[in-house]
Design a protein around this motif. Sequence first.
Motif, PDB file in Angstrom:
ATOM      1  N   UNK A  84       1.949  33.872  10.601  1.00 53.15           N
ATOM      2  CA  UNK A  84       0.539  33.534  10.830  1.00 53.15           C
ATOM      3  C   UNK A  84       0.276  33.024  12.241  1.00 53.15           C
ATOM      4  N   UNK A  85       1.254  32.360  12.839  1.00 58.46           N
ATOM      5  CA  UNK A  85       1.069  31.861  14.207  1.00 58.46           C
ATOM      6  C   UNK A  85       0.829  33.017  15.167  1.00 58.46           C
ATOM      7  N   UNK A  86       1.621  34.079  15.048  1.00 54.16           N
ATOM      8  CA  UNK A  86       1.462  35.234  15.936  1.00 54.16           C
ATOM      9  C   UNK A  86       0.108  35.900  15.723  1.00 54.16           C
ATOM     10  N   UNK A  87      -0.331  35.984  14.458  1.00 60.35           N
ATOM     11  CA  UNK A  87      -1.631  36.598  14.156  1.00 60.35           C
ATOM     12  C   UNK A  87      -2.757  35.788  14.783  1.00 60.35           C
ATOM     13  N   UNK A  88      -2.719  34.474  14.642  1.00 61.18           N
ATOM     14  CA  UNK A  88      -3.770  33.616  15.183  1.00 61.18           C
ATOM     15  C   UNK A  88      -3.800  33.684  16.701  1.00 61.18           C
ATOM     16  N   UNK A  89      -2.635  33.683  17.332  1.00 62.27           N
ATOM     17  CA  UNK A  89      -2.587  33.767  18.793  1.00 62.27           C
ATOM     18  C   UNK A  89      -3.173  35.089  19.280  1.00 62.27           C
ATOM     19  N   UNK A  90      -2.928  36.173  18.539  1.00 58.23           N
ATOM     20  CA  UNK A  90      -3.491  37.474  18.906  1.00 58.23           C
ATOM     21  C   UNK A  90      -5.011  37.461  18.770  1.00 58.23           C
ATOM     22  N   UNK A  91      -5.526  36.870  17.678  1.00 58.55           N
ATOM     23  CA  UNK A  91      -6.969  36.784  17.496  1.00 58.55           C
ATOM     24  C   UNK A  91      -7.613  35.921  18.585  1.00 58.55           C
ATOM     25  N   UNK A  92      -6.946  34.840  18.955  1.00 61.24           N
ATOM     26  CA  UNK A  92      -7.471  33.964  20.001  1.00 61.24           C
ATOM     27  C   UNK A  92      -7.499  34.685  21.343  1.00 61.24           C
ATOM     28  N   UNK A  93      -6.498  35.516  21.588  1.00 67.64           N
ATOM     29  CA  UNK A  93      -6.460  36.296  22.828  1.00 67.64           C
ATOM     30  C   UNK A  93      -7.624  37.284  22.865  1.00 67.64           C
ATOM     31  N   UNK A  94      -7.913  37.910  21.723  1.00 70.52           N
ATOM     32  CA  UNK A  94      -9.052  38.824  21.648  1.00 70.52           C
ATOM     33  C   UNK A  94     -10.366  38.079  21.864  1.00 70.52           C
ATOM     34  N   UNK A  95     -10.453  36.853  21.326  1.00 74.32           N
ATOM     35  CA  UNK A  95     -11.685  36.067  21.440  1.00 74.32           C
ATOM     36  C   UNK A  95     -11.936  35.630  22.875  1.00 74.32           C
ATOM     37  N   UNK A  96     -10.869  35.417  23.640  1.00 77.98           N
ATOM     38  CA  UNK A  96     -10.952  34.987  25.041  1.00 77.98           C
ATOM     39  C   UNK A  96     -11.558  33.588  25.154  1.00 77.98           C
ATOM     40  N   UNK A  97     -11.274  32.934  26.261  1.00 77.68           N
ATOM     41  CA  UNK A  97     -11.790  31.595  26.584  1.00 77.68           C
ATOM     42  C   UNK A  97     -11.476  30.558  25.517  1.00 77.68           C
ATOM     43  N   UNK A  98     -10.379  30.775  24.797  1.00 78.69           N
ATOM     44  CA  UNK A  98      -9.966  29.818  23.766  1.00 78.69           C
ATOM     45  C   UNK A  98      -8.511  29.415  24.008  1.00 78.69           C
ATOM     46  N   UNK A  99      -8.273  28.116  24.106  1.00 80.19           N
ATOM     47  CA  UNK A  99      -6.921  27.573  24.249  1.00 80.19           C
ATOM     48  C   UNK A  99      -6.439  27.108  22.877  1.00 80.19           C
ATOM     49  N   UNK A 100      -5.234  27.514  22.493  1.00 83.35           N
ATOM     50  CA  UNK A 100      -4.691  27.160  21.180  1.00 83.35           C
ATOM     51  C   UNK A 100      -3.557  26.152  21.352  1.00 83.35           C
ATOM     52  N   UNK A 101      -3.635  25.053  20.612  1.00 82.64           N
ATOM     53  CA  UNK A 101      -2.586  24.045  20.595  1.00 82.64           C
ATOM     54  C   UNK A 101      -2.022  23.952  19.177  1.00 82.64           C
ATOM     55  N   UNK A 102      -0.689  23.827  19.089  1.00 76.91           N
ATOM     56  CA  UNK A 102      -0.013  23.844  17.791  1.00 76.91           C
ATOM     57  C   UNK A 102       0.672  22.518  17.503  1.00 76.91           C
ATOM     58  N   UNK A 103       0.611  22.105  16.243  1.00 74.23           N
ATOM     59  CA  UNK A 103       1.353  20.943  15.755  1.00 74.23           C
ATOM     60  C   UNK A 103       1.904  21.329  14.381  1.00 74.23           C
ATOM     61  N   UNK A 104       2.972  22.079  14.386  1.00 69.57           N
ATOM     62  CA  UNK A 104       3.538  22.630  13.158  1.00 69.57           C
ATOM     63  C   UNK A 104       4.833  21.912  12.811  1.00 69.57           C
ATOM     64  N   UNK A 105       4.856  21.278  11.634  1.00 69.16           N
ATOM     65  CA  UNK A 105       6.037  20.539  11.188  1.00 69.16           C
ATOM     66  C   UNK A 105       6.703  21.237  10.004  1.00 69.16           C
ATOM     67  N   UNK A 106       6.459  22.536   9.854  1.00 67.79           N
ATOM     68  CA  UNK A 106       7.038  23.319   8.764  1.00 67.79           C
ATOM     69  C   UNK A 106       7.574  24.631   9.326  1.00 67.79           C
ATOM     70  N   UNK A 107       8.599  25.166   8.665  1.00 70.84           N
ATOM     71  CA  UNK A 107       9.143  26.468   9.044  1.00 70.84           C
ATOM     72  C   UNK A 107       8.502  27.600   8.254  1.00 70.84           C
ATOM     73  N   UNK A 108       7.950  27.276   7.088  1.00 68.37           N
ATOM     74  CA  UNK A 108       7.334  28.284   6.225  1.00 68.37           C
ATOM     75  C   UNK A 108       6.272  27.612   5.368  1.00 68.37           C
TER      76      UNK A 108
END
Length: 214
Positions: A84-108
């Motif tokens: 899901x992280x890769x999918x969200x980053x791709x969508x954010x790239x398409x949206x443009x002008x959006x910076x994504x910050x992650x705080x993930x404490x799980x592997x799955x």
Amino acid sequence: MHDNDAVTLASQLCSRLCHDLLSPVGALTNGLELLADEEDPEMRQRCFELLEQSAKTSANKLKFFRLAFGAAGGFGEKVGIEEPKAVIEALAEDAKRVEVNWALAVDALPKPAVKVLLNFAHMALEALVRGGTLDIGAERRDGASEIVVRATGPKIAFDATVGNALEGTLPEDGLSGRTAPAHMLALLAEQVGGNLQFQQSDEALVLGAMLPEG
């Protein structure tokens, strides 16, 4: 959920998928038509670039729908967080002008939590009509998946009916392609005994979920 309600929800989710794919797929068709008639090398190169971008956008949206709405075949009961992280980053790239910050404490995450994470991120990206920051957090606490997505920007656009759907207070005639994803999340949260929350201001939208596992 009654059978008629389930059919209506499925129909509205399909409508949403078609709506979101219409633009990039239409751009592919237009690009191919332009390419067929264009002889100038520079313009042909431009057509190829547009086709490449449209194909990439279409693929990104299909990957999103597969995990956000579909059965996510090929995965077990849990999905690695990198998917899901890769999918969200791709969508954010398409949206443009959006910076994504992650705080993930799980592997799955369990599949229901993945659906919530992806749909929350999609709602937050749509709310950032003038760009901004997308903060995404996920952790496991006391046997539950906790997810928080925050959109911060100069103007937040969030449909109140989507919020109603998340809270489970959507009127009987309120189900549409726009509200169907939120309604689906509310049903998922109800099934696992969890809850969804949201808070909105002029410059921020916060979406939160607590989803018990097992």
